[in-house]
Each structure stands twice: as C-alpha cells, then as structure tokens.
Scaffold this motif. Structure first.
Motif, PDB file in Angstrom:
ATOM      1  N   LEU B 313      57.158-120.582  -1.762  1.00  0.00           N
ATOM      2  CA  LEU B 313      57.311-120.604  -3.114  1.00  0.00           C
ATOM      3  C   LEU B 313      57.463-122.102  -3.406  1.00  0.00           C
ATOM      4  O   LEU B 313      58.345-122.884  -2.963  1.00  0.00           O
ATOM      5  N   HIS B 314      56.772-122.472  -4.264  1.00  0.00           N
ATOM      6  CA  HIS B 314      56.670-123.963  -5.113  1.00  0.00           C
ATOM      7  C   HIS B 314      57.164-123.736  -6.530  1.00  0.00           C
ATOM      8  O   HIS B 314      56.695-122.935  -7.377  1.00  0.00           O
ATOM      9  N   LEU B 315      57.912-124.660  -6.965  1.00  0.00           N
ATOM     10  CA  LEU B 315      58.253-125.072  -8.344  1.00  0.00           C
ATOM     11  C   LEU B 315      57.503-126.193  -8.817  1.00  0.00           C
ATOM     12  O   LEU B 315      58.027-127.433  -8.277  1.00  0.00           O
ATOM     13  N   HIS B 316      56.708-126.131  -9.704  1.00  0.00           N
ATOM     14  CA  HIS B 316      55.854-127.281 -10.054  1.00  0.00           C
ATOM     15  C   HIS B 316      56.353-127.624 -11.333  1.00  0.00           C
ATOM     16  O   HIS B 316      56.473-127.087 -12.236  1.00  0.00           O
ATOM     17  N   VAL B 317      56.690-129.060 -11.272  1.00  0.00           N
ATOM     18  CA  VAL B 317      57.341-129.553 -12.648  1.00  0.00           C
ATOM     19  C   VAL B 317      56.413-130.906 -12.978  1.00  0.00           C
ATOM     20  O   VAL B 317      55.781-131.310 -12.156  1.00  0.00           O
ATOM     21  N   SER B 318      56.606-131.372 -14.233  1.00  0.00           N
ATOM     22  CA  SER B 318      56.026-132.294 -14.571  1.00  0.00           C
ATOM     23  C   SER B 318      56.847-133.520 -14.597  1.00  0.00           C
ATOM     24  O   SER B 318      56.259-134.828 -14.531  1.00  0.00           O
ATOM     25  N   LYS B 319      58.072-133.177 -14.814  1.00  0.00           N
ATOM     26  CA  LYS B 319      58.937-134.499 -14.468  1.00  0.00           C
ATOM     27  C   LYS B 319      60.175-133.693 -14.026  1.00  0.00           C
ATOM     28  O   LYS B 319      60.669-132.804 -14.344  1.00  0.00           O
ATOM     29  N   PRO B 320      60.874-134.426 -12.953  1.00  0.00           N
ATOM     30  CA  PRO B 320      61.874-133.869 -12.220  1.00  0.00           C
ATOM     31  C   PRO B 320      63.255-133.405 -13.145  1.00  0.00           C
ATOM     32  O   PRO B 320      63.399-134.415 -13.994  1.00  0.00           O
ATOM     33  N   PRO B 321      63.870-132.394 -13.039  1.00  0.00           N
ATOM     34  CA  PRO B 321      64.906-132.264 -14.002  1.00  0.00           C
ATOM     35  C   PRO B 321      65.984-132.879 -13.787  1.00  0.00           C
ATOM     36  O   PRO B 321      66.512-133.131 -12.898  1.00  0.00           O
ATOM     37  N   LYS B 322      66.657-133.043 -15.170  1.00  0.00           N
ATOM     38  CA  LYS B 322      67.940-134.086 -15.094  1.00  0.00           C
ATOM     39  C   LYS B 322      69.061-133.071 -14.577  1.00  0.00           C
ATOM     40  O   LYS B 322      68.917-131.862 -15.018  1.00  0.00           O
ATOM     41  N   GLN B 327      67.347-126.519 -16.681  1.00  0.00           N
ATOM     42  CA  GLN B 327      66.216-126.472 -15.840  1.00  0.00           C
ATOM     43  C   GLN B 327      66.810-126.930 -14.291  1.00  0.00           C
ATOM     44  O   GLN B 327      66.290-126.165 -13.423  1.00  0.00           O
ATOM     45  N   HIS B 328      67.697-127.725 -14.359  1.00  0.00           N
ATOM     46  CA  HIS B 328      68.196-128.103 -12.939  1.00  0.00           C
ATOM     47  C   HIS B 328      68.922-127.111 -12.221  1.00  0.00           C
ATOM     48  O   HIS B 328      69.180-126.718 -10.937  1.00  0.00           O
ATOM     49  N   LYS B 332      68.686-125.076  -8.928  1.00  0.00           N
ATOM     50  CA  LYS B 332      69.678-124.986  -7.859  1.00  0.00           C
ATOM     51  C   LYS B 332      69.781-123.436  -7.473  1.00  0.00           C
ATOM     52  O   LYS B 332      70.093-123.433  -6.140  1.00  0.00           O
ATOM     53  N   GLU B 333      69.691-122.621  -8.528  1.00  0.00           N
ATOM     54  CA  GLU B 333      69.806-121.181  -8.189  1.00  0.00           C
ATOM     55  C   GLU B 333      68.713-120.727  -7.122  1.00  0.00           C
ATOM     56  O   GLU B 333      69.056-119.917  -6.469  1.00  0.00           O
TER      57      GLU B 333
END
Lengths: 225, 542
Positions: B313-322, B327-328, B332-333
């Motif tokens: 399972l991949h979570l694709h992001v365009s910029k890493p969550p702060k 989002q972060h 984490k959950e």
C-alpha cells in the motif's frame, strides 16, 4: 457474388431452354405464342393449387424435427392438377404428338423458370456472399425441363385411345412417379440426410430414369402406329 | 429411322448428364456451405486530449481478410489472435499499409497464460500512441470466427506454394472472406457531458469544521472503450469509497459518535482523461462560488486509486507532509494501523513532485495539489505508469481482489483514528473500531465490484443518463446528504477533450470466391452448354 456470377447462373439455367426451343424445330412452327399460352395455363394452375392448399390443408403443428409424411403426401397429391393443366394445354393444340408435347412442356417449364428461379437468382447471386445453391438452382431448372418433357409425354400417352393394354400399367406408374417425384425427393433427403449436391444427383438420376422409360414407351407407341 | 436416332440421342444425353455433373463436381470440389457470419467488434480508442490525438482514426472497413503471415497485406484486413500478437507484427501490418487490423480475443480471458496477458497490457499504451489511420478492431472469439480465422490462415500461408497447377486449383477453390462493417465514418461527439457525483456528511458542532475529502474516479480505460471493465482500476477505488460512505454515515448517525469533521465524498468522471471531472469541480467550487466546503478548512484530500490485490500500500504525495498537519496525522495513523493490525501489509510513502511539463498528470491528488489543497493518493501500485491502470485485461475474472476488504479496513481505521483523535487520547494501535456490526462487509464489496465490472465504464460510454451514474447517485443518496451531480462539458473553442463515436460495430464476414473462380465457372458452364447444343444439334428430331 457479383453480376458475373449472376450471369453464369442465368446462362446455366436459361440456355438449355433456348437450345431446346431452337433445335427441336418449334421455331419453324411459330410455336412461340402457343408456348406463352401454355405458360399462362401454368400460372393459372399454380394459383388454383395454392388456393386449394391454403383453404383445405391445416398448418402442421407437430414438432419441428418430425417430418409430416402424411401431410406432405396429401399436398403432393394436389400436384395432380399439374397433369390436368398439361392435358388442357395439349388438347387445345392441334398437331402431331411430338409437337403438342414439346409446346406444352416448353411453355410450362419456361413459366416455372421465370416464376420460381429468376428472382432468387437476381437477388441472391448478385450479392457479396457466395453460395453454391445458386448453381444448384440453375442445374435444377435443367432437370425440371427434362422432367416436364417426360411428364407431358406420359400425359399424352395416357390420354391416347389407341394405347395398348400392356402399356396401361407402366404409363400409370410413370404418371404417379412424375407427380410424386418431389415428395420422393424430400423423403430421400430427410431419411438419408443427403447433402445438397448428392440430392441434386439423385434428382437427376431419378428424372433421367423416368424420362428414359417414358421415351422408350413413346417411341414404341409411335413406332407401332 | 428417327426414332432410333432419337433414342440414341436420348441415351447419350441422359448418360452424359450425370457424367458431366460428376465431372463438374470433381473439378470444383466444393467445400461445406457456410453462411455469412455477423459478430460485434469493438474499436480502438479514438480521442483528443489537450489537442493531442490518440488512437485509430478510421472506422469503415470493406476489405478481404488475411492473417499476419501472408505476404501481401496491403489494403487487406489483417486478423491476429491474441496469442500470436506482438508489436512487430502490428508494425509490419501498418508498414505494408494494411486496410485494417482485427485482434481476436478469447471469450474467457482467464484461460490465457499470464505472460501473454502481461505482454499485451504493456503493449496497450504503445498501440494507442502509434499514429494509425487504419481502423483497429477487437473481437471476441467464437466458433465461427475461429473457423473463419483458420480458413483464412490456410489460404494465406499457402500463397507462396509450389506448382502453377496447384496454385490454380487452390485459388479456384479457396474460400476468401470479405470483412465489412456496417457503420459510418467516425466523427467527434459534440457536447458530451462527463458527470461527477458528490455527497457529504456534516460534522457535529457548528461552523468552521475541518473537511476531509474522499475522492475516487469511477471510469475505466483500456485500448478499446467497450472492453474496458476496470476491475482494479478503478472499480476497487469506487467500492472502497462507497463502503466508507456507508460505515461513516452509520457512525455519524449516532450522537455519541458524530465527529467534528465534515466528510465530503466525490466520485469523479473522466478520471482517466487527466482527471477532467476533478479539475472542473475544483474550478467551480473555488473560483465560481462564494462559499463551499473546499474553500474553508480542508484538512486533507484522500484519493483512492487501485486498491485491489497485493500486499503493498503506497501513499503518494507531491510534497512530504509537515509535522503537526492533519496530513501528517493520517500518515502516522496509517502506519500505526498497518503495523499493529496487519503486519503482512507493507505500507510506505512515495514522494513524487508534480511535473507540470508532462502531458498528463500522474495521480488524482495532483489536481488538488495544483490548487494548493493538501492531498495524497492511496494505491497498491508503486508507479502511475503501471500498465494495470490502463488495460482491457483488468477484468473481474483476471484481476483478483483479495486485498480489497483488508485495505478498506485499514483506511477506515486510520480515518477514524484521525477524526476521533484517538492517538492523542492514548488509544493503542491494536484497537479495532470496525468490528461486529460496524464491520467492513466483504460481500458488499464483492457485489459492488461485480456490478461495476459487469459493463464497460469508459468515459465515452457514460453519459449523464447512463445506468451506472444513476445507480451510483442512488447509492450515495442512501447514506449521504446533499448528493449533487456535476457536469463537465468540453470548451467549445479550445476543447480539453474530444471523444469520437463508432466505437462498437457489427462486422460481417462474407464468403467470397476469387475472380478466377468466376472465370473458371464460366468456362465450365460454356463447355457444358456446348456439349448440350452439339448433342441436340446432331439429332434434330422434328
């Protein structure tokens, strides 16, 4: 497929009639209009037959695969009207035996050709799809020509007052065979599960046999006179 | 005298009649009679996206059939079976200016070996990218089609064979097939409306609540629109979204579990065409209306794309969550739930920057990212270029969806933990919320996917009155409030997308004989008539 194929089938169907007409000397006797009259009688007889069949014969309601022998037999019996029609044509024409027979047969067979073969050929043989059945249909019309000549000859012989006693039985048998030929053909196809080319061959052989016998009887009759 | 002569004539005529018939039969050797065959064919995609043309440009076909190993292919219809299909053969056919290509697919794709399926999946984008003016059709194989193919193959491959007499006999008796389609030339469909559906669950506790948006695109894509069933991509995404809608609407119906987050569910159309539905929806909500949930407080947008099988399972992001952002928190959950409750699941984050220079956007979250909304996409695929996202092989019978219910559970648990702030309240990672009556229903998921894959869902086939859109709307309105439709029509002057019609045709295969055959037949008939004439001529009997 295409007009060329239609031309092939049409010439295969029609030319033997043309050849027979020209070479049997009918053209010398100006028999054209008499043939047309014979054709008109054919139309009339077919119309009466159809009305009769439609009125008195119920539609077959049995299973799809079962062949209704009795029903088809009865329907074939109605074809006796063909014989009556041929007799009518021949009695209205004065002349020698052969002349009467040929005129009646030519007119009858040509009318059948035009009515039952021209339109399927025109519509079907000109399409893209190729099927052997159009060539078979044309061959079948050749066979019908021979069949009708034989039938006319047998009818003529049957109505002769000077027919020898020994000929009565064979002539009657041939007459019956002529009328029920279609029924017999369907029977063969159904029982032996013949393919279309084989059925055509069997039909040709059957017609050939009938016409040979009738020719033999005819020649003997004319010769003895 | 003439009686005997006529008798001789009759004999000759009567005996030569069956003889000539037999001779004719021997000469021509007719094959078993077969009627014309009619079958449905499905055309390759044809569309314009942002000015760029894709796919096959032509729909009409009236040519003779050949198989790919024949020598002369120009202006012929090339028939290939899937098992024999390769890109080189396709290119060879195009190079020789073939008239059309028909690819025959097996009725039951699961009988095909996996490597052929995989190879075809990888070829599909290449097929679409190759510029073709010839029509390319796909047909499902049945018995008659197979026999047509075998006959064509026999006649095609023996074209280079031996002696002249054999070739003559062969061309005379060969059964050619003419393939004809009945439709017209393809033209652009004007005023096509792509429909998207939205619905919401309002949170408890007044104004200005943060909003979580859940998005999945419901259309599918493949090399032939009528054959794109999209089981995994994105039937699985839609099924997960609908199941989440059901679960959370149940939670929100009780006062004690009514959380303080608005949940907005969005089923977008035109997803495979660069996410047209989402793009227009964002424009309308952010630019053209005064107040919308999207304008205020958006916690994050979670896009669901291809969640069927596999243990990844991949979570694709365009910029890493702060750190500290919602989002972060979700990230984490998800990690927590995966680690504690499903140890066999491998979860990771994939970071890919939005590249605006590309023709099309990679994932759906990038649309939201462009409008500065925090978004990510959850998928079991690692790369957006994976062929599984754009394939006609993505069918229910071929793609297994074992991981679907597990993934649904993971997402539901993670979302619940964010909404109810469970980690901060000290709830351990092993507590499962969705159990017993609130459990994720596997048969519900299975039947949803079955229904979704029962018909093709290409964007060109779903207009606003289609049954799929109506059923989705009905389903959403059972659990959500304010279910609305949103239509996208292409701009008149500078259209972002243009669809073409004539995607499904009926093709007729007619048996034809070569022209030589007609000539041969004419010669035979002429000779037969000649014999007849001579026979009658020499024995004139009146």
């Amino acid at each position: 497929m295409t007009l060329f194929h239609f031309g092939n089938c049409f010439s295969l169907a029609y030319f033997p009639y043309f050849i027979t007409y020209k070479c049997s000397g009918l053209s010398e006797y100006n028999a054209f209009w008499r043939c047309v009259q014979a054709g008109a009688t054919y139309l009339f007889v077919q119309l009466c037959k159809m009305l009769f069949l439609a009125t008195f014969f119920p539609t077959w309601e049995g299973g799809a695969g079962v062949y209704d022998f009795v029903g088809e037999f009865m329907k074939a019996t109605v074809d006796l009207a063909d014989l009556l029609g041929l007799h009518l044509v021949m009695s209205r024409n004065a002349g020698k035996g052969e002349y009467k027979i040929m005129v009646a047969a030519m007119g009858w067979a040509t009318a059948e050709l035009i009515m039952s073969r021209c339109i399927p050929l025109w519509v079907g043989a000109r399409g893209i799809e190729f099927d052997w059945k159009y060539i078979q249909m044309s061959f079948d019309s050749n066979i019908s020509l021979v069949h009708y000549i034989a039938m006319a000859a047998v009818v003529w012989m049957f109505t002769r007052y000077d027919l020898p006693k020994s000929f009565r039985l064979p002539v009657t048998i041939l007459l019956g065979l002529c009328v029920y030929k279609g029924f017999l053909m369907e029977l063969f196809v159904h029982v032996f599960l013949l393919g279309s080319w084989t059925a055509l061959l069997v039909k040709a052989v059957l017609t050939g046999a009938i016409s040979l016998c009738s020719l033999f009887l005819f020649v003997t009759l004319v010769h003895s006179n | 005298m003439f009686e005997e002569a006529s008798e001789v004539l009759e004999n000759m005529l009567k005996w030569s009649f069956p003889l000539s018939l037999v001779l004719f039969l021997v000469l021509v050797c007719p094959l078993r009679a077969e009627a014309a065959h009619e079958f449905s064919v499905y055309r390759m995609q044809q569309y314009d996206l942002q000015g760029q043309t894709y796919g096959s440009r032509n729909a009409i076909l009236n040519t003779e059939a050949r198989t790919v190993d024949a020598e002369v292919l120009s202006r012929r219809c090339v028939m290939v079976r899937l098992a024999d299909f390769s890109y080189e053969k396709y290119q060879k056919a195009l190079r020789q200016s073939a008239g059309a290509v028909v690819i025959i697919l097996p009725q039951n794709m699961s009988t095909m070996p996996q490597d052929i399926v995989q190879q075809f999946m990888e070829l599909e984008p290449e097929l679409l990218a190759t510029e073709t003016i010839v029509p390319v059709y796909f047909a499902l194989e049945d018995e008659e089609l197979l026999s047509i193919y075998t006959q064509t193959q026999i006649s095609s491959s023996s074209q280079g064979s031996s002696s002249a007499a054999e070739v003559l006999l062969h061309t005379a008796t060969a059964n050619g097939f003419q393939m004809v389609t009945s439709g017209a030339q393809s033209k652009a469909v004007s005023d096509w409306a792509i429909t998207s559906l939205e619905g919401r669950l309002t949170g408890a506790g007044g104004e200005d609540l943060p909003t979580i948006v859940l998005v999945a695109h419901y259309d599918s894509f493949g090399v032939a629109p009528w054959l794109s069933y999209g089981a995994d991509s994105n039937g699985s995404g839609v099924a997960v979204l609908l199941e989440l809608a059901r679960l959370f609407s149940r939670l929100y119906s009780y006062k004690r579990t009514h959380a303080g987050y608005n949940l907005l569910f969005f089923l977008s159309g035109g997803g495979k065409f660069n996410y047209q539905g989402t793009k227009r929806w964002l424009e309308d909500n952010l630019d053209h209306t005064d107040s919308s949930l999207l304008q205020d407080n958006v916690a994050f947008v979670l896009c669901l794309d291809t969640l069927g099988n596999s243990d990844n399972l991949h979570l694709h992001v365009s910029k890493p969550p702060k750190e500290g952002s919602p989002q972060h928190a979700l990230l984490k959950e998800l990690e927590t739930v995966a680690a504690h409750q499903h140890p066999d699941l491998k979860f990771s984050m994939v970071h890919k920057k939005i590249n605006l220079a590309d023709d099309t956007l990679a994932w759906e979250h990038e649309r939201f990212g462009i409008r500065r909304l925090p978004a990510f996409t959850l998928s079991h695929l690692e790369s957006h270029r994976s062929p599984a996202r754009h394939s006609i092989m993505d069918m229910r019978s071929v793609s297994s969806l074992e991981g679907l219910s597990r993934n649904t559970k993971v997402i539901a648990e993670a979302l619940a933990r964010v909404i109810y702030n469970l980690t901060e309240k000290g709830v351990g990672g092993d507590l499962q919320i969705f159990t017993e009556q609130m459990q994720v229903q596997e048969d519900q998921l299975a039947s949803l996917v079955d229904w979704l894959t029962a018909q093709p869902r290409a964007a060109q086939l779903l207009d606003k009155d289609s049954s799929i859109v109506n059923t989705l709307e009905y389903y959403l309105s059972r659990y959500l409030k304010d279910v609305k439709r949103h239509l996208v029509r292409a701009d008149k002057r500078d259209p972002e997308f243009v669809f073409y019609d004539q995607l499904k045709q009926t093709m007729n295969a007619y048996r034809v004989k070569p022209a030589i055959f007609d000539l041969l037949l004419a010669v035979c008939i002429a000779s037969y008539l000649g014999v007849l004439y001579l026979a009658v001529q020499f024995h004139v009997w009146f």
